[in-house]
Design a protein around this motif. Structure first.
Motif, PDB file in Angstrom:
ATOM      1  N   GLY A  79     -23.774  -7.083  -6.885  1.00 60.46           N
ATOM      2  CA  GLY A  79     -23.019  -8.136  -7.549  1.00 60.46           C
ATOM      3  C   GLY A  79     -21.667  -7.634  -8.015  1.00 60.46           C
ATOM      4  N   ILE A  80     -21.668  -6.429  -8.631  1.00 62.41           N
ATOM      5  CA  ILE A  80     -20.407  -5.886  -9.143  1.00 62.41           C
ATOM      6  C   ILE A  80     -19.441  -5.601  -8.001  1.00 62.41           C
ATOM      7  CG2 ILE A  80     -19.379  -3.887 -10.287  1.00 62.41           C
ATOM      8  CD1 ILE A  80     -21.946  -3.891 -12.084  1.00 62.41           C
ATOM      9  N   SER A  81     -19.965  -5.005  -6.934  1.00 61.51           N
ATOM     10  CA  SER A  81     -19.071  -4.708  -5.804  1.00 61.51           C
ATOM     11  C   SER A  81     -18.485  -5.992  -5.236  1.00 61.51           C
ATOM     12  CB  SER A  81     -19.791  -3.975  -4.683  1.00 61.51           C
ATOM     13  OG  SER A  81     -20.753  -3.125  -5.187  1.00 61.51           O
ATOM     14  N   LEU A  82     -19.328  -7.001  -5.134  1.00 59.84           N
ATOM     15  CA  LEU A  82     -18.839  -8.274  -4.600  1.00 59.84           C
ATOM     16  C   LEU A  82     -17.782  -8.856  -5.524  1.00 59.84           C
ATOM     17  CD1 LEU A  82     -22.003 -10.035  -3.196  1.00 59.84           C
ATOM     18  CD2 LEU A  82     -20.001  -9.258  -1.953  1.00 59.84           C
ATOM     19  N   LEU A  83     -18.037  -8.729  -6.834  1.00 53.54           N
ATOM     20  CA  LEU A  83     -17.092  -9.252  -7.812  1.00 53.54           C
ATOM     21  C   LEU A  83     -15.750  -8.544  -7.682  1.00 53.54           C
ATOM     22  CD1 LEU A  83     -17.436 -11.353 -10.127  1.00 53.54           C
ATOM     23  CD2 LEU A  83     -17.467  -9.393 -11.665  1.00 53.54           C
ATOM     24  N   VAL A  84     -15.835  -7.187  -7.630  1.00 57.93           N
ATOM     25  CA  VAL A  84     -14.608  -6.403  -7.523  1.00 57.93           C
ATOM     26  C   VAL A  84     -13.864  -6.757  -6.240  1.00 57.93           C
ATOM     27  CG1 VAL A  84     -13.714  -4.078  -7.187  1.00 57.93           C
ATOM     28  CG2 VAL A  84     -15.434  -4.503  -8.936  1.00 57.93           C
ATOM     29  N   GLY A  85     -14.602  -6.768  -5.141  1.00 61.33           N
ATOM     30  CA  GLY A  85     -13.992  -7.127  -3.864  1.00 61.33           C
ATOM     31  C   GLY A  85     -13.398  -8.520  -3.924  1.00 61.33           C
ATOM     32  N   GLY A  86     -14.177  -9.432  -4.490  1.00 59.55           N
ATOM     33  CA  GLY A  86     -13.733 -10.821  -4.568  1.00 59.55           C
ATOM     34  C   GLY A  86     -12.474 -10.974  -5.401  1.00 59.55           C
ATOM     35  N   ILE A  87     -12.440 -10.256  -6.554  1.00 61.07           N
ATOM     36  CA  ILE A  87     -11.257 -10.349  -7.406  1.00 61.07           C
ATOM     37  C   ILE A  87     -10.049  -9.760  -6.691  1.00 61.07           C
ATOM     38  CG2 ILE A  87     -10.221  -9.438  -9.528  1.00 61.07           C
ATOM     39  CD1 ILE A  87     -12.981  -9.816 -10.841  1.00 61.07           C
ATOM     40  N   ASN A 102      -6.754 -11.818  -6.068  1.00 59.24           N
ATOM     41  CA  ASN A 102      -5.468 -11.337  -6.560  1.00 59.24           C
ATOM     42  C   ASN A 102      -4.402 -11.400  -5.495  1.00 59.24           C
ATOM     43  OD1 ASN A 102      -5.748 -10.804  -9.182  1.00 59.24           O
ATOM     44  ND2 ASN A 102      -6.416  -8.702  -8.936  1.00 59.24           N
ATOM     45  N   ILE A 103      -4.722 -10.775  -4.381  1.00 62.36           N
ATOM     46  CA  ILE A 103      -3.693 -10.652  -3.353  1.00 62.36           C
ATOM     47  C   ILE A 103      -3.338 -12.029  -2.808  1.00 62.36           C
ATOM     48  CG2 ILE A 103      -5.289 -10.207  -1.451  1.00 62.36           C
ATOM     49  CD1 ILE A 103      -1.986  -8.402  -2.058  1.00 62.36           C
ATOM     50  N   MET A 104      -4.325 -12.899  -2.752  1.00 67.64           N
ATOM     51  CA  MET A 104      -4.051 -14.252  -2.279  1.00 67.64           C
ATOM     52  C   MET A 104      -3.131 -14.983  -3.253  1.00 67.64           C
ATOM     53  SD  MET A 104      -5.535 -14.839   0.589  1.00 67.64           S
ATOM     54  CE  MET A 104      -6.949 -14.667   1.640  1.00 67.64           C
TER      55      MET A 104
END
Ligand SMILES: Nc1ncnc2c1ncn2[C@@H]1O[C@H](COP(=O)(O)OP(=O)(O)OP(=O)(O)O)[C@@H](O)[C@H]1O
Ligand SMILES: [Mg+2]
Lengths: 252, 406
Positions: free
Chosen positions: B289-297, B301-303
């Motif tokens: 979940g955390i990795s997905l969150l970090v990746g997702g954020i 961000n970049i978007m």
């Protein structure tokens, strides 16, 4: 009598900023015939750009009617307006608005991408032709940041030409350019006008307005007066008289 | 706008801003890779714990004489003789939940080969013992029932004994050694089992037929223990009950009396294992979940950072005749391409990271297809959504507002 391309009646545009309402246009009536070359003038803030944006269907008026080539703009939805812009209008922005990191050719091709009737061969051909018409055949593969201001503006003009529009609108196309380059752009517009295209442009400078056939002067969101240009200037003739070297020296 | 134009526009837009495209993709790559790697490492350690446990024999049931009957008062020597071979036979014949059963007769003693000697434990067992304890033969063979019946002097050596007597890597099958001064033929060598969880050398032993050990080495008529395996882990509990009932009956223990034997199983161990496994499951879920969150954020961000520039682009595209849907499609294709490519690269990276970490941690990582699907799907959806959403907002503006956006 010639076709009437633009006919507006009682046009108003209000901007609401919080509590304050800015009346940018307060009732404008204007008719422009096919083949006319109109310069819109007026002091800063008088509503020239607002007018031109509405003429270019980039913005909607708050009140009033706008008939473009016998089509009532108010009746069109977003997609239809987009199609109309694509088919009938060419817009030249004061700030060029070229896509960064994109070659001149690709920038000019852009409008044709949204015209499904144009295939990729034809698209490229027409873009090349448009760039040749503005004298940039040798800069086709340059990026905007590799071009001078005048050259960028010419790319923008080529882009506005490429879809063969009935009406070209230009907001201070020479605003950022030196005298000679301004005249060159005007030469381009006069050529296009001679070939039958209707052109409306905004300018601050009365010199530049003299290249048009008619001047419309705005003040406080209204047309203050209109006049037919009596001693119309010919950009090609003037450019011949300008000493090239001096100007180059001046540029450097 | 046709499909070719759509893809051409999208690809041009991506190529035009390689850095932005790369950073977006990086977000997706990190998201996908970290989820896959984390889950693979977690899944791998879970599995290696389970493997270790089951290599100890999770189905294993041991019966020992109860030396401390009646309130801790030892009954002396006789209590250690409580188990007989007939108990083994009774269990074998009657306990339905028992798959295999073997007696165990222990002897300690000196083993001699030439001028080498070593002290080790000799286990007298039946041929089923190897299955029950999950022991494997590396070379040679197991003794057969004939040899058991005839009290043959044959034996199977653990690796440590082989090392001590013959040196590392030797294959002593067929050689004769002396155990407690009796000659035994080596008929097999066990596969290396390593240390047990408690640091005990599990290879320092010799197996021989229980008859041989009982009569020739220990000279006793009882057995020291019974090893059995339940037919399955789930059947362990009923197997224990069955064995207890059978032994109480054969030992003629009255209702009021305590057992003269103790049954031990790995069930407590199993409970611990399954609770560890459960904890790990939650831990893994949290990590994923955390990795997905970090990746997702990262993706978000970049978007969002590129929104200003892109809003102007959208304004321009609209002003030259792009319809809202043309622009949305372009952005969808862009973000789908990025997410697909980033996802694919992320899967590869995740796999490699898992492999690398597995080598470092000395356990094989388990890359499950669920983790790949999960990581990919979530990152893909986030990537596409946050590519599409700002475009959706921008294309609702009038062209001039989009062009003026800052
Ligand atoms: N998006 C906007 N929101 C609020 N007010 C606006 C907006 N655009 C223009 N205005 C206001 O409308 C009026 C007319 O602006 P417009 O840009 O048409 O002037 P202009 O004649 O083009 O001036 P300039 O010569 O300086 O370009 C100004 O008072 C301006 O402040
Ligand atoms: Mg203006």
């Amino acid at each position: 009598m010639k076709n009437i391309i633009i006919e507006i009646n009682g046009l108003r545009k209000d901007y609401h900023i919080g509590e304050v309402t800015v009346h940018a246009l307060r009732g404008v009536d204007l008719k422009i015939e096919e083949g006319e070359f109109v310069a819109i003038m007026g002091v800063s803030g008088s509503g020239k750009s607002t007018m031109l944006n509405i003429l270019g269907c980039l913005d909607k008026p708050t009140h009033g009617n706008y008939m473009l080539d016998s089509v009532n703009i108010n009746t069109l939805d977003k997609d239809a307006t987009a199609k109309l812009r694509n088919k009938k209008l060419g817009f030249v922005f004061q700030a060029y608005n070229l896509l960064p990191r994109t070659t001149a050719l690709e920038n000019v091709e852009l409008p044709l991408f949204y015209n499904s009737k144009v295939g990729s061969r034809e698209r490229k051909e027409r873009a090349v032709n448009a760039l040749e018409a503005v004298g940039l055949a040798d800069r086709m593969h340059h990026m905007p940041n590799q071009l001078s201001g005048g050259q960028q503006q010419r790319v923008a003009i080529a882009r506005s030409l490429v879809n063969d529009p009935v009406l070209i609108l230009a907001d201070e196309p020479t605003g950022n350019l030196d005298t000679r380059t301004s005249f060159e752009i005007m030469e381009l517009f006069q050529d296009l006008n001679e070939k039958g295209r209707t052109i409306v442009y905004v300018t601050h400078e009365s010199d530049i307005a003299k290249f048009a056939t008619r001047n419309v002067i705005f003040r406080d969101g209204k047309i203050q007066r209109e006049n037919v240009v009596s001693e119309r200037l010919n950009a090609r003739e003037i450019l011949k008289t300008l000493p090239v070297e001096n100007i180059e020296e001046f540029d450097a | 706008m046709n499909l070719t134009n759509l893809f051409k526009i999208a690809i041009r837009a991506l190529v035009r801003n390689k850095l932005r495209a790369f950073l977006t993709m990086l977000g997706i790559i990190i998201g996908v890779a970290s989820v896959i790697a984390m889950l693979a490492i977690g899944e791998g350690s879970k599995k290696s714990i389970q493997d270790q446990m089951s290599s100890m024999g999770t189905n294993l049931i041991m019966v020992m004489p109860n030396m401390q009957r009646r309130g801790g008062v030892s009954l002396g020597a006789s209590s250690s003789m409580a188990l007989k071979y007939s108990d083994v036979t009774a269990i074998r014949n009657e306990a339905a939940s028992i798959a295999a059963v073997s007696p165990a007769v222990n002897a300690n003693g000196q083993v001699i080969y030439g001028n080498q000697n070593t002290q080790t434990s000799i286990y007298g067992v039946s041929e089923e013992y190897l299955d029950i304890r999950k022991l494997e033969i590396q070379s040679g063979r197991i003794f057969n029932s004939n040899e058991v019946r005839s009290m043959s002097k044959v034996c199977i050596l653990g690796q440590t004994v082989v090392d001590n007597l013959f040196g590392k890597g030797a294959d002593p099958v067929g050689i004769s050694i002396r155990i407690k001064n009796l000659p035994f033929e080596i008929i097999g060598v066990l596969k290396d089992k390593g240390e047990s969880g408690m640091g005990q050398d599990q290879d320092d032993l010799i197996l021989a037929p229980y008859t041989t050990v009982q009569r020739r080495l220990a000279a006793v008529d009882y057995i020291n223990g019974i090893y059995a395996s339940a037919v399955s882990e789930e059947k362990s509990a009923s197997a224990i009950t069955e064995v207890e009932e059978i032994l109480r009956r054969t030992h003629k223990i009255k209702e009021s009396e305590e057992d003269d034997f103790r049954i031990m199983s790995q069930s407590e161990l199993l409970e611990t294992v399954s609770s560890i496994t459960n904890i790990m499951k939650y831990l893994l879920g949290a990590i994923a979940g955390i990795s997905l969150l970090v990746g997702g954020i990262g993706i978000m961000n970049i978007m969002f950072v590129s929104v200003t520039e892109r809003t102007r682009e959208i304004g321009l595209r609209m002003s030259i005749g792009g319809r809202g849907k043309d622009i949305l499609r372009q952005f969808l294709v862009e973000s789908m391409l990025l997410s697909l490519l980033g996802g694919a690269v992320g899967i590869i990276f995740g796999y490699l990271i898992a492999k690398g970490a597995g080598t470092l941690m000395n356990m094989p990582p388990v890359v499950t297809s669920q983790s790949i699907v999960l990581a990919f799907a979530v990152c893909f959806i986030i990537g596409v959504f946050f590519g599409w959403y700002p475009a959706k907002k921008a294309s609702n503006l009038s062209p001039i507002d989009a062009l003026r956006y800052e």
